[in-house]
Design an enzyme around this catalytic site. Structure first.
Site, PDB file in Angstrom:
ATOM      1  CE  LYS A 108      42.580  31.143  34.616  1.00  0.00           C
ATOM      2  NZ  LYS A 108      42.788  31.158  32.978  1.00  0.00           N
ATOM      3  CG  PHE A 146      50.082  35.774  38.227  1.00  0.00           C
ATOM      4  CD1 PHE A 146      49.686  37.078  36.975  1.00  0.00           C
ATOM      5  CD2 PHE A 146      51.509  35.355  39.010  1.00  0.00           C
ATOM      6  CE1 PHE A 146      51.249  37.232  36.632  1.00  0.00           C
ATOM      7  CE2 PHE A 146      52.464  36.272  38.411  1.00  0.00           C
ATOM      8  CZ  PHE A 146      52.529  37.445  36.863  1.00  0.00           C
ATOM      9  N   GLY A 151      22.565  49.883  59.533  1.00  0.00           N
ATOM     10  CA  GLY A 151      23.035  50.681  60.650  1.00  0.00           C
ATOM     11  C   GLY A 151      21.263  50.038  61.952  1.00  0.00           C
ATOM     12  N   GLY A 152      21.653  49.898  62.859  1.00  0.00           N
ATOM     13  CA  GLY A 152      20.274  50.127  63.878  1.00  0.00           C
ATOM     14  C   GLY A 152      19.426  51.639  63.250  1.00  0.00           C
ATOM     15  CE1 TYR A 164      39.120  39.020  35.122  1.00  0.00           C
ATOM     16  CE2 TYR A 164      38.093  36.833  34.236  1.00  0.00           C
ATOM     17  CZ  TYR A 164      39.098  37.759  33.875  1.00  0.00           C
ATOM     18  OH  TYR A 164      40.292  38.194  33.292  1.00  0.00           O
ATOM     19  CD  GLU A 165      34.269  43.955  42.250  1.00  0.00           C
ATOM     20  OE1 GLU A 165      35.158  44.075  42.473  1.00  0.00           O
ATOM     21  OE2 GLU A 165      33.268  43.907  43.231  1.00  0.00           O
ATOM     22  CD  GLN A 213      39.205  47.083  40.362  1.00  0.00           C
ATOM     23  OE1 GLN A 213      38.324  47.507  40.787  1.00  0.00           O
ATOM     24  NE2 GLN A 213      37.712  46.658  39.472  1.00  0.00           N
ATOM     25  CG  ASP A 259      38.551  43.144  41.024  1.00  0.00           C
ATOM     26  OD1 ASP A 259      38.916  42.058  41.012  1.00  0.00           O
ATOM     27  OD2 ASP A 259      37.900  43.212  39.773  1.00  0.00           O
ATOM     28  CB  THR A 282      58.302  35.470  34.430  1.00  0.00           C
ATOM     29  OG1 THR A 282      57.139  35.114  33.484  1.00  0.00           O
ATOM     30  CG2 THR A 282      58.633  37.337  34.953  1.00  0.00           C
TER      31      THR A 282
HETATM   32  C1  LIG Z   1      42.214  37.928  36.854  1.00  0.00           C
HETATM   33  C2  LIG Z   1      42.318  35.846  36.195  1.00  0.00           C
HETATM   34  C3  LIG Z   1      41.063  35.639  36.417  1.00  0.00           C
HETATM   35  C4  LIG Z   1      42.681  36.329  34.950  1.00  0.00           C
HETATM   36  O1  LIG Z   1      43.090  35.268  34.173  1.00  0.00           O
HETATM   37  P1  LIG Z   1      44.305  34.648  32.795  1.00  0.00           P
HETATM   38  O2  LIG Z   1      43.726  35.917  31.971  1.00  0.00           O
HETATM   39  O3  LIG Z   1      43.688  33.470  32.735  1.00  0.00           O
HETATM   40  O4  LIG Z   1      45.858  34.639  33.454  1.00  0.00           O
HETATM   41  P2  LIG Z   1      46.551  34.150  34.770  1.00  0.00           P
HETATM   42  O5  LIG Z   1      46.846  35.349  35.789  1.00  0.00           O
HETATM   43  O6  LIG Z   1      46.447  33.206  34.506  1.00  0.00           O
HETATM   44  O7  LIG Z   1      47.860  34.699  33.922  1.00  0.00           O
HETATM   45  C5  LIG Z   1      48.211  34.190  32.612  1.00  0.00           C
HETATM   46  C6  LIG Z   1      49.161  33.464  32.484  1.00  0.00           C
HETATM   47  O8  LIG Z   1      50.588  34.601  32.285  1.00  0.00           O
HETATM   48  C7  LIG Z   1      51.186  34.504  32.426  1.00  0.00           C
HETATM   49  N1  LIG Z   1      52.476  35.388  32.977  1.00  0.00           N
HETATM   50  C8  LIG Z   1      52.201  36.540  32.968  1.00  0.00           C
HETATM   51  N2  LIG Z   1      52.922  37.806  33.562  1.00  0.00           N
HETATM   52  C9  LIG Z   1      53.889  37.044  32.720  1.00  0.00           C
HETATM   53  C10 LIG Z   1      55.404  37.104  32.206  1.00  0.00           C
HETATM   54  N3  LIG Z   1      55.720  38.973  32.755  1.00  0.00           N
HETATM   55  N4  LIG Z   1      55.849  36.986  31.290  1.00  0.00           N
HETATM   56  C11 LIG Z   1      55.479  35.822  31.041  1.00  0.00           C
HETATM   57  N5  LIG Z   1      54.619  35.174  31.842  1.00  0.00           N
HETATM   58  C12 LIG Z   1      53.695  35.834  32.160  1.00  0.00           C
HETATM   59  C13 LIG Z   1      51.316  33.521  34.070  1.00  0.00           C
HETATM   60  O9  LIG Z   1      52.808  32.752  34.324  1.00  0.00           O
HETATM   61  C14 LIG Z   1      50.422  32.444  33.318  1.00  0.00           C
HETATM   62  O10 LIG Z   1      50.805  31.751  32.581  1.00  0.00           O
HETATM   63  P3  LIG Z   1      50.191  30.046  33.099  1.00  0.00           P
HETATM   64  O11 LIG Z   1      48.602  29.948  32.418  1.00  0.00           O
HETATM   65  O12 LIG Z   1      50.901  29.550  32.043  1.00  0.00           O
HETATM   66  O13 LIG Z   1      50.921  29.876  34.454  1.00  0.00           O
HETATM   67  C15 LIG Z   1      43.555  34.958  37.189  1.00  0.00           C
HETATM   68  O14 LIG Z   1      44.351  35.706  37.267  1.00  0.00           O
HETATM   69  C16 LIG Z   1      43.136  35.447  38.354  1.00  0.00           C
HETATM   70  O15 LIG Z   1      42.099  34.460  39.180  1.00  0.00           O
HETATM   71  N6  LIG Z   1      43.265  35.984  39.360  1.00  0.00           N
HETATM   72  C17 LIG Z   1      42.924  36.010  41.109  1.00  0.00           C
HETATM   73  C18 LIG Z   1      42.448  36.827  41.077  1.00  0.00           C
HETATM   74  C19 LIG Z   1      41.905  38.036  40.731  1.00  0.00           C
HETATM   75  O16 LIG Z   1      43.011  38.790  41.438  1.00  0.00           O
HETATM   76  N7  LIG Z   1      40.732  38.158  40.438  1.00  0.00           N
HETATM   77  C20 LIG Z   1      40.371  39.606  39.605  1.00  0.00           C
HETATM   78  C21 LIG Z   1      41.207  40.229  38.582  1.00  0.00           C
HETATM   79  S1  LIG Z   1      40.865  41.839  38.960  1.00  0.00           S
END
Ligand SMILES: CC(C)(COP(=O)(O)OP(=O)(O)OC[C@H]1O[C@@H](n2cnc3c(N)ncnc32)[C@H](O)[C@@H]1OP(=O)(O)O)[C@@H](O)C(=O)NCCC(=O)NCCS
Length: 424
Positions: A136, A97, A246-247, A138-139, A17, A168, A74
């Site tokens: 890591k 990420f 607020g006030g 989340y919201e 999000q 988020d 990627t």
């Molecule tokens: C939201 C979150 C907790 C999710 O975590 P997650 O599901 O484990 O996802 P990640 O962001 O770690 O990415 C997973 C993997 O997918 C890989 N990936 C993503 N897109 C890719 C693609 N197109 N091709 C290949 N690999 C890809 C990433 O490189 C990562 O790999 P790695 O762990 O080997 O480095 C985390 O992304 C986070 O903390 N983000 C920052 C804060 C944030 O925005 N949080 C709110 C989200 S609403």
């Protein structure tokens, strides 16, 4: 008519999000947003909380309007090579990420700068530099660590999460401002830069008035809080229930049918400049001159009783009747609107804040349109892309790759299963 961000191309590496909120806003302002997704899976929200079998979920469709989608692995060498081409062709890379993922993919800030020194790299993480930087988030975690949860709820209950996605979507909006600011600076400097927005920081920014109160509490009780004058104050900001931040004192009051309708309530602000009008409307004219009620300072220790008296009046009217009467007297107030009422509100439909969109797989759905209206850059909300829908056109028309090259990339598996797209 042109769009405000026409000509700006965004490499959208966002998911869930927070990041998608940001890039959707940029797309609505006219940027070409290319969402890079993992082949076969895509943004995890495509399949989350699904309401229609085999169709992209509302979670996805409501956060990814007006974007193009390319599937690209990627971590595959051919995929990496395509990503390098994309970095050279785009103005901004946006990602959310987990910490370190972009570096692990081989695209550090240094490497990106080598490829495109004008590129702006915008990131959302849970925390800024410090002991939690690798976590890591989340919201709801963001709401807890940013000061929202400890200050939300009632004094005798636990901390509460708010329904507004301030961690988020709130951070996404902050990041969007950082990006357009960096784009503006680039017109002078010619250089890209990093734009970082941490969810903890964004939530705290939205909780600014609570840090104000944390400092005020050192000087004595917070007199506009419901704990005053009979409750106790500790050494940190307590939960204020429905008191106004607020006030001007405010509270949520019952309206007609509150016994059966969970949203039959009104928010009432006892604003000082309209105190006489409030007294007139609720039939308490004597309060206008009574020294116990005539001034804001005199009212503060009596707020609970004052709101209880006002509530006797609001409970005799529907929330809409009460709103109409109070507004006619310039008394600030607002009905507690249910999501159903908001979804059906004709004025929100007319202003484009709620939009009905057609989708080839799931049929029509409602979404929240652009809440920011530019007179010279009106937003037309378009449906979210299907997974990899624009892979072919991006490789061909944007990156100008020829057919043999596209075939090679395809054969490497970098584009995933859904293809062949070569000479499709
Ligand atoms: C939201 C979150 C907790 C999710 O975590 P997650 O599901 O484990 O996802 P990640 O962001 O770690 O990415 C997973 C993997 O997918 C890989 N990936 C993503 N897109 C890719 C693609 N197109 N091709 C290949 N690999 C890809 C990433 O490189 C990562 O790999 P790695 O762990 O080997 O480095 C985390 O992304 C986070 O903390 N983000 C920052 C804060 C944030 O925005 N949080 C709110 C989200 S609403």
């Amino acid at each position: 008519m042109g769009k405000a961000l026409e000509g700006i191309r965004i490499l959208d590496f966002t998911h869930v999000q927070s990041g998608p909120t940001c890039t959707q806003l940029l797309a609505w302002f006219g940027a070409d947003v290319i969402k890079v997704e993992k082949p076969g899976v895509g943004d995890v929200t495509r399949a989350q909380l699904r309401d229609v079998a085999n169709a992209d979920s509302l979670y996805f469709t409501m956060l990814n309007s007006n974007k193009r989608s390319i599937t690209l692995d990627t971590k595959n060498p051919e995929g990496k090579a395509v990503l390098e081409e994309l970095i050279k062709s785009c103005d901004v890379l946006v990602e959310n990420f987990a910490p370190g993922a972009l570096d692990r993919m081989g695209f550090s800030w240094t490497r990106i700068q080598e490829l495109n020194p004008r590129m702006i790299v915008a990131s959302i993480k849970g925390f800024g530099p410090g002991p939690y930087q690798d976590h890591k988030v989340y919201e709801n975690v963001a709401q807890c660590v940013g000061g929202a949860a400890s200050t939300t709820g009632f004094d005798d209950g636990p901390p509460l999460i708010t329904g507004a996605q301030i961690g988020d979507s709130g951070t996404g909006v902050h990041l969007a401002l950082g990006i357009v600011t960096a784009l503006f600076q680039r017109t002078v400097s010619g250089r890209g830069q990093r734009v970082d927005a941490a969810m903890q920081d964004a939530v705290l920014n939205l909780c600014r008035v609570k840090l104000r109160d944390q400092q005020r509490i050192q000087q004595g009780p917070l007199k506009e809080y419901p704990q005053y004058p009979h409750g106790t104050f500790g050494d940190s900001v307590p939960r204020a229930g429905n008191a106004s931040g607020g006030g001007q004192p405010g509270w949520i009051l019952k309206c007609k049918n509150w016994e059966t309708d969970p949203n039959a309530y009104i928010y009432f602000v006892a604003q000082a400049p309209v105190w006489d009008a409030i007294c007139n409307v609720i039939g308490k004219n004597e309060w206008i001159t009574d020294p116990d009620y005539a001034t804001p300072a005199a009212r503060l220790p009596r707020l609970k009783a004052i709101f209880a008296t006002i509530e006797e009046w609001t409970a005799s009217k529907t929330k809409f009747e009460a709103t109409a009467i109070l507004s006619a007297h310039n008394i600030p107030c607002g009905p507690i609107l249910s999501m159903k009422e908001i979804a059906e509100d004709p004025s929100l439909r007319k202003s484009g804040t709620i939009v009905e969109i057609d989708h080839p797989v799931r049929g029509s759905y409602l979404t929240v349109g652009n809440p920011i209206k530019l007179s010279d850059s009106p937003t037309v909300v378009e449906r979210s892309p299907l997974l990899g829908e624009h892979t072919g056109e991006i490789l061909r028309d944007l990156l100008k790759l020829d057919e043999p090259r596209i075939r090679n990339i395809e054969m490497s598996g970098a584009l995933g299963e859904r293809f062949p797209i070569a000479a499709e």
